[in-house]
Write a protein that holds these residues in place. Structure first.
Motif, PDB file in Angstrom:
ATOM      1  N   ASN A 283       3.460 -45.652   5.098  1.00  0.00           N
ATOM      2  CA  ASN A 283       2.598 -46.709   4.555  1.00  0.00           C
ATOM      3  C   ASN A 283       3.252 -48.086   4.599  1.00  0.00           C
ATOM      4  O   ASN A 283       2.640 -49.078   4.184  1.00  0.00           O
ATOM      5  N   GLU A 284       4.482 -48.176   5.111  1.00  0.00           N
ATOM      6  CA  GLU A 284       5.197 -49.454   5.097  1.00  0.00           C
ATOM      7  C   GLU A 284       4.708 -50.381   6.212  1.00  0.00           C
ATOM      8  O   GLU A 284       4.489 -49.939   7.348  1.00  0.00           O
ATOM      9  N   PRO A 285       4.554 -51.673   5.928  1.00  0.00           N
ATOM     10  CA  PRO A 285       4.178 -52.627   6.980  1.00  0.00           C
ATOM     11  C   PRO A 285       5.399 -53.073   7.780  1.00  0.00           C
ATOM     12  O   PRO A 285       6.548 -52.825   7.397  1.00  0.00           O
TER      13      PRO A 285
ATOM     14  N   ARG B 244       9.172 -54.326   6.570  1.00  0.00           N
ATOM     15  CA  ARG B 244       9.520 -53.746   5.278  1.00  0.00           C
ATOM     16  C   ARG B 244       9.844 -52.254   5.406  1.00  0.00           C
ATOM     17  O   ARG B 244       9.598 -51.478   4.498  1.00  0.00           O
ATOM     18  N   THR B 245      10.399 -51.863   6.543  1.00  0.00           N
ATOM     19  CA  THR B 245      10.795 -50.465   6.676  1.00  0.00           C
ATOM     20  C   THR B 245      11.885 -50.146   5.659  1.00  0.00           C
ATOM     21  O   THR B 245      12.726 -50.994   5.332  1.00  0.00           O
ATOM     22  N   GLY B 246      11.860 -48.934   5.141  1.00  0.00           N
ATOM     23  CA  GLY B 246      12.810 -48.512   4.119  1.00  0.00           C
ATOM     24  C   GLY B 246      12.395 -48.883   2.712  1.00  0.00           C
ATOM     25  O   GLY B 246      13.095 -48.539   1.750  1.00  0.00           O
ATOM     26  N   PHE B 247      11.241 -49.563   2.577  1.00  0.00           N
ATOM     27  CA  PHE B 247      10.906 -50.082   1.256  1.00  0.00           C
ATOM     28  C   PHE B 247      10.438 -48.994   0.295  1.00  0.00           C
ATOM     29  O   PHE B 247      10.738 -49.048  -0.907  1.00  0.00           O
ATOM     30  N   ALA B 248       9.693 -48.000   0.783  1.00  0.00           N
ATOM     31  CA  ALA B 248       9.244 -46.925  -0.107  1.00  0.00           C
ATOM     32  C   ALA B 248      10.438 -46.240  -0.764  1.00  0.00           C
ATOM     33  O   ALA B 248      10.436 -45.938  -1.964  1.00  0.00           O
ATOM     34  N   HIS B 249      11.485 -46.006   0.017  1.00  0.00           N
ATOM     35  CA  HIS B 249      12.684 -45.353  -0.504  1.00  0.00           C
ATOM     36  C   HIS B 249      13.458 -46.288  -1.427  1.00  0.00           C
ATOM     37  O   HIS B 249      13.955 -45.875  -2.485  1.00  0.00           O
ATOM     38  N   LEU B 250      13.572 -47.562  -1.069  1.00  0.00           N
ATOM     39  CA  LEU B 250      14.233 -48.529  -1.947  1.00  0.00           C
ATOM     40  C   LEU B 250      13.509 -48.606  -3.286  1.00  0.00           C
ATOM     41  O   LEU B 250      14.141 -48.648  -4.350  1.00  0.00           O
TER      42      LEU B 250
ATOM     43  N   ILE C 197      14.694 -44.337   6.003  1.00  0.00           N
ATOM     44  CA  ILE C 197      15.766 -45.192   5.476  1.00  0.00           C
ATOM     45  C   ILE C 197      15.594 -46.637   5.912  1.00  0.00           C
ATOM     46  O   ILE C 197      16.068 -47.557   5.258  1.00  0.00           O
ATOM     47  N   GLY C 198      14.905 -46.872   7.032  1.00  0.00           N
ATOM     48  CA  GLY C 198      14.618 -48.230   7.482  1.00  0.00           C
ATOM     49  C   GLY C 198      15.787 -48.897   8.174  1.00  0.00           C
ATOM     50  O   GLY C 198      16.812 -48.287   8.479  1.00  0.00           O
ATOM     51  N   SER C 199      15.618 -50.181   8.428  1.00  0.00           N
ATOM     52  CA  SER C 199      16.655 -50.965   9.092  1.00  0.00           C
ATOM     53  C   SER C 199      17.383 -51.837   8.078  1.00  0.00           C
ATOM     54  O   SER C 199      16.842 -52.196   7.031  1.00  0.00           O
ATOM     55  N   MET C 200      18.613 -52.198   8.393  1.00  0.00           N
ATOM     56  CA  MET C 200      19.389 -53.062   7.505  1.00  0.00           C
ATOM     57  C   MET C 200      18.703 -54.414   7.319  1.00  0.00           C
ATOM     58  O   MET C 200      18.669 -54.977   6.218  1.00  0.00           O
ATOM     59  N   ALA C 201      18.138 -54.957   8.384  1.00  0.00           N
ATOM     60  CA  ALA C 201      17.484 -56.263   8.289  1.00  0.00           C
ATOM     61  C   ALA C 201      16.304 -56.214   7.327  1.00  0.00           C
ATOM     62  O   ALA C 201      16.108 -57.125   6.511  1.00  0.00           O
ATOM     63  N   ASP C 202      15.511 -55.145   7.408  1.00  0.00           N
ATOM     64  CA  ASP C 202      14.367 -55.045   6.507  1.00  0.00           C
ATOM     65  C   ASP C 202      14.804 -54.831   5.064  1.00  0.00           C
ATOM     66  O   ASP C 202      14.188 -55.368   4.129  1.00  0.00           O
ATOM     67  N   LEU C 203      15.851 -54.046   4.865  1.00  0.00           N
ATOM     68  CA  LEU C 203      16.355 -53.859   3.506  1.00  0.00           C
ATOM     69  C   LEU C 203      16.876 -55.179   2.942  1.00  0.00           C
ATOM     70  O   LEU C 203      16.675 -55.491   1.762  1.00  0.00           O
TER      71      LEU C 203
END
Length: 948
Positions: free
Chosen positions: A80-82, A85-91, A203-209
């Motif tokens: 569901n992440e746009p 903002r990858t990794g945001f659900a987990h953050l 987990i997403g990308s470092m840049a998005d986190l």
């Protein structure tokens, strides 16, 4: 791939994996129970109700223990992440544990009330939160879950966001730092086009986190964390009539929110085969063959799961039989279907045997897959796969909560299939499947073009920090980092007070019975009837300590070979027999004991014991099987030497115990020189020396009476005679080196984290009574989420994903250990912090009242949580035997804990938990850490990975 969790269980010892080979004529055995009978055993009755705000609650009653599993699923995950903002659900899942408007810390009051640690995980389709609480603490758990569902945002600050961002980034580094740790990124990128919801990693990308802001936090909460997007499951000592007013009280006033819209995320068919090669710091080439597959509810989902189990999931799988046992082109193989709401990942893998031509191995790999597609599985393969899967499902019925218990089964059925009882539909499909159905599903999905990834030994050139994102990096500007602009103040809701916690019922530990076989083997039984299964351990006084440093790996290799053929059964026969019975036989060694374990369906206990007895008493040690398993073990050692945690563990024993002590080895996998030199005769002699009836004991937990058990055991083991030679003795009183504080550094280039392992031998024997104060002191400093080290190094500094200390559970001299992976640029800072925190506890900062209550009364209240399953009870009985404790030790624990005051905990910390003389093992990139370590002012030694 695996879901991402708030807290990882960190290893304090290397665990031993046991495997199994091919061909002879097995003796006739008692027939197995029919699959239809097994399927009928699986039942989780439930009731449901829905509040006006949309919150759906499922209630399952299970009165075996005075506990309730609280399981909450939010219908939102990484798909569901746009973009950006990858990794945001987990953050965000991590942020949910940072406190709400009326709760400063979720863990402190719940653990004080006897709960298991609250935990959560995030995956593509959902985010879940779990805890198991004493019945009297259910109101408290519901209050807390409702407070963060309806009263969270006023408590989320920039500081909390920054700290949890750092924790998650270290979780990403920890995964990336593993051998083959970048594979999942590559697979997602290859299988899906840019923008596909399942393409980017959870987990997403470092840049998005880095870009995540408080504005994002508020929007995510508002859009996704509403009661109408939630399934709440209460399973255990509760019923619907009691639960409904409690749920209404705590959740009823939370307003309905927007609905989560269904995401389009269809399986993707590649236009043509795609092939890539990636170098990594590994010793063994691994081949991945991957496709996307159908959704959770697709008619092909169950047939595919079974078909891939036949291909590479069973111990007797097609890939195992041909590539590992038969032609020995690979040292390990696997295959499986990982199901999600909208699609699945279908995968087969092969670790190519060193020295084998990869092209030859891959060609045979392809042939085996093609043959299964062309011929389909046999009726027997299908039945064995289904029996094993059903037996596994029955095992899950023991747990009311957690990530895989009855609560999760019901919640996932409702979320993914619209029916909490969907498991029954799947089991019925399993029981009715035909080979033709499985073959048709395999042909539909595995005949399409596949993605092939070959991971080969070499220097890693990929950077995990740049992977895991949306997929258009390099063509679109990265998101701007969070500017940390202050967010507008929020109006908080009315103050809510904690509900009282009711008294907890006393722990009811099962009655323990004792008997002896005619040859003197002691039998211990704890009867439990919650599920129709039996867990059994036959333990021998041997273990890795039987080897010492000079013969490291001998005992575990011998134990592994027990399942690789007997005088009348081949390894394949053994694997097939287990699968037909729905049984699992394991062989292995701990530090002090060598054990053959059995988990069996009660209906199949007698034939399962017949098989186990043959394995224990009649191993063949055929030269061809010994040679094959030795090659696999050598590859396993090489993999361990490539893993940062494995390297630290291999260095530990020789450093703190010394080569002369039985505990001073590199661990159960052993030394290359030792494994290479072992012959079938050596292993047969090892078996005859250590595995003998006068050194054995049998411990059983499960759905069987002593009257039923003893004749079966007598038939299996009663006529086994002890040899004339005296029993061997291990010298656990051998001297150990004088402890000395120093750094021991092992270089591992290109590591984004350093693994730290601090340790020393304590002046204590494991059999010494009265060590409970030390156990509780260890909980205060480093064992658990709320420990001082974890709260400081992880929650305050964000330098690690987790840290854990431990007191080794051995019979002889015990060791104190502290283990953690930390970001490389904070290696020396982390060592200073660990040493300082330990020194403060041992001198100036004793246990406080909150900690004291948590580790004493909190542990008392939490005892029923510890003994839900047969395996938990079995492990408790084995520990009682090992350490000379009475049968009712667990029932005595409440009085023991309540008698431990702050003075006793502080005294144990002063005596045993001081950081003086700790060896500090550091596995990391010397180019990044050498200058840091020089500033610590400690003597430094260097070890090479290949020398361990």
């Amino acid at each position: 791939m695996k879901p991402l969790y708030r807290l990882l269980t960190l290893p304090l010892a290397v665990s031993l994996a046991i495997t199994g080979p091919a061909g002879a004529q097995a003796p006739a055995a008692t027939p197995a129970a029919p699959l239809s009978q097994l399927v009928a055993e699986v039942d989780i009755p439930f009731e449901t109700f829905t509040l006006p705000n949309g919150l759906t609650t499922i209630v399952h009653t299970d009165r075996k223990s005075p506990v309730v599993g609280v399981t909450i699923y939010y219908r939102v995950g990484s798909k569901n992440e746009p973009r950006g903002r990858t990794g945001f659900a987990h953050l965000f899942e991590h942020l949910m544990f940072g406190g709400s408007e009326n709760v400063d810390n979720f863990d402190v009051p719940l653990e004080a009330a006897g709960s298991t640690s609250t935990n959560g995980s995030t995956w593509y389709d959902r985010t879940n939160y779990v805890e198991i609480v004493p019945t009297g603490a259910l109101d408290l758990a519901l209050f807390m879950e409702s407070d963060r569902m309806g009263h969270l945002l006023g408590a989320v600050t920039q500081d909390k966001l920054d700290k949890q961002r750092g924790v998650v980034q270290n979780e990403k580094r920890q995964g990336d730092n593993q051998p083959y740790g970048l594979v999942d990124y590559k697979i997602g990128d290859a299988l899906f086009p840019v923008g596909h919801p399942y393409r980017h990693s959870t987990i997403g990308s470092m840049a998005d986190l880095d870009a995540a802001s408080l504005t994002d936090v508020r929007q995510w909460f508002t859009d996704n964390y509403a009661p109408n997007n939630v399934v709440l499951v209460l399973a255990g000592d509760i019923d619907a009539a009691t639960a409904k007013p409690m749920v209404e009280r705590w959740f009823g006033d939370i307003p309905r929110g927007p609905e989560i819209h269904s995401v389009a995320a269809e399986p993707v068919a590649l236009a043509a085969p795609v092939r890539e090669e990636m170098a990594d710091q590994i010793p063994v080439t691994r081949l991945y063959r991957t496709w996307t597959g159908p959704s959770w509810t697709d008619p092909d989902a169950v047939p595919l799961a079974v078909g891939l189990h036949v291909l590479g999931g069973l111990a007797s799988s097609r890939l195992d039989n041909v590539l590992v046992r038969g032609e020995q082109l690979a040292v390990s193989v696997s295959a499986g279907a990982q199901q999600f709401e909208k699609l699945s990942f279908l995968q087969a893998t092969m670790d190519i045997k060193p020295g084998v031509d990869p092209a030859k191995a891959e060609a045979r790999f392809d042939q085996v897959i093609a043959e299964l597609l062309a011929q389909g599985p046999t009726e027997d393969e299908l039945k064995r796969a289904a029996t094993q899967l059903v037996s596994s499902q029955i095992g899950l019925l023991e747990q009311v909560g957690g990530f895989s218990g009855k609560g999760a089964t019901l919640a996932e059925g409702l979320i993914y299939a619209g029916d909490p009882a969907n498991y029954k539909k799947e089991l019925a499909e399993l029981a009715a499947l035909t080979p033709a159905q499985v073959q048709a599903a395999l042909q539909r999905w595995l005949s399409r073009p596949a993605y092939t990834l070959s991971v080969v030994p070499g220097d890693r050139t990929e950077d995990g920090a740049l992977m895991g994102g949306w997929g258009d990096e390099g063509t679109v500007a990265p998101p701007a980092p969070d500017a940390k602009a202050p967010a507008p103040a929020l109006t908080e809701g009315p103050k809510r007070d904690y509900p009282p916690v009711a008294p907890v019922a006393a722990l009811t530990f099962p009655q323990v019975e004792h008997a002896r076989l005619s040859n003197g083997i002691e039998v211990t039984l704890a009867r439990r009837t919650a599920i129709p299964k039996v867990s059994l351990a036959m333990s021998f006084d041997a273990g890795e300590a039987a080897d010492g440093g000079s013969r490291a790996g001998t005992q575990t290799l011998m134990m592994e070979l027990l399942k690789e053929g007997t005088k009348t059964r081949s390894a394949l026969d053994i694997a097939v027999a287990q699968e037909r019975l729905g049984a699992s036989i394991g062989t292995g060694a701990s530090t002090d004991d060598s054990t053959v374990s059995l988990t069996a369906l009660t209906a199949n206990l007698v034939p399962s014991l017949e098989l186990m007895a043959d394995i224990v008493r009649n191993p063949a040690f055929e030269p061809a099987e010994v040679a094959r398993v030795k090659d696999q073990r050598l590859a396993e050692i090489a993999q361990e030497q490539a893993d940062p945690s494995g390297l630290a563990q291999r260095a530990l024993g020789p450093l703190i115990y010394g080569d002369a002590h039985p505990y001073g080895s590199v661990g159960g996998t052993g030394k290359v020189s030792v494994i290479e030199a072992l012959t079938p005769a050596d292993l047969r002699a090892e078996h005859d020396k250590w595995l003998r009836p006068d050194a054995a004991r049998i411990t059983v937990v499960g759905d069987v009476t002593m009257a039923e058990l003893m004749p079966a055991l007598e038939t299996a083991f009663g006529d086994w005679k002890a040899p004339a030679a005296a029993k061997p003795v291990k010298n656990l009183a051998a001297p150990t080196p004088a402890p000395q504080r120093k750094l021991v550094v092992i270089d591992r280039p290109n590591s984004p984290q350093s693994v730290l392992l601090l340790a020393r031998v304590l002046p204590l024997e494991g059999t010494q009574q009265g060590m409970e104060a030390l156990d509780l002191a260890n909980e205060v400093i480093g064992d658990g989420f709320l420990s001082r080290l974890n709260m400081n190094l992880r929650e305050e500094k964000s330098w690690t994903y987790g840290i854990r200390s431990g007191i080794s559970g051995v019979t002889g001299p015990v060791a104190l250990t502290v283990y953690t992976p930390v970001q490389s640029d904070r290696t020396a800072d982390s060592i200073r912090l660990i040493l300082d925190d330990m020194a403060a506890f041992a001198t100036s900062k004793g246990v406080d009242q909150t900690e004291l209550q948590r580790v004493t009364e909190g542990n008392v209240r939490g005892l029923p949580n510890r003994y839900q399953t047969n395996s938990q009870v079995l492990n408790a009985l084995l520990a009682n035997q090992q350490f000379g404790r009475p049968d009712d030790y667990q029932a005595r624990l409440p009085d023991i804990y309540r008698a431990i005051d702050a003075g006793k905990i502080d005294g144990a910390a002063r005596q045993y938990l001081s950081p003086d003389d700790l060896v500090v093992i550091v596995v990391g990139d010397r180019d990044q850490i050498d200058s840091q370590l020089a500033g610590l002012g400690l003597p430094i030694e260097y070890l090479k990975a290949e020398d361990l």
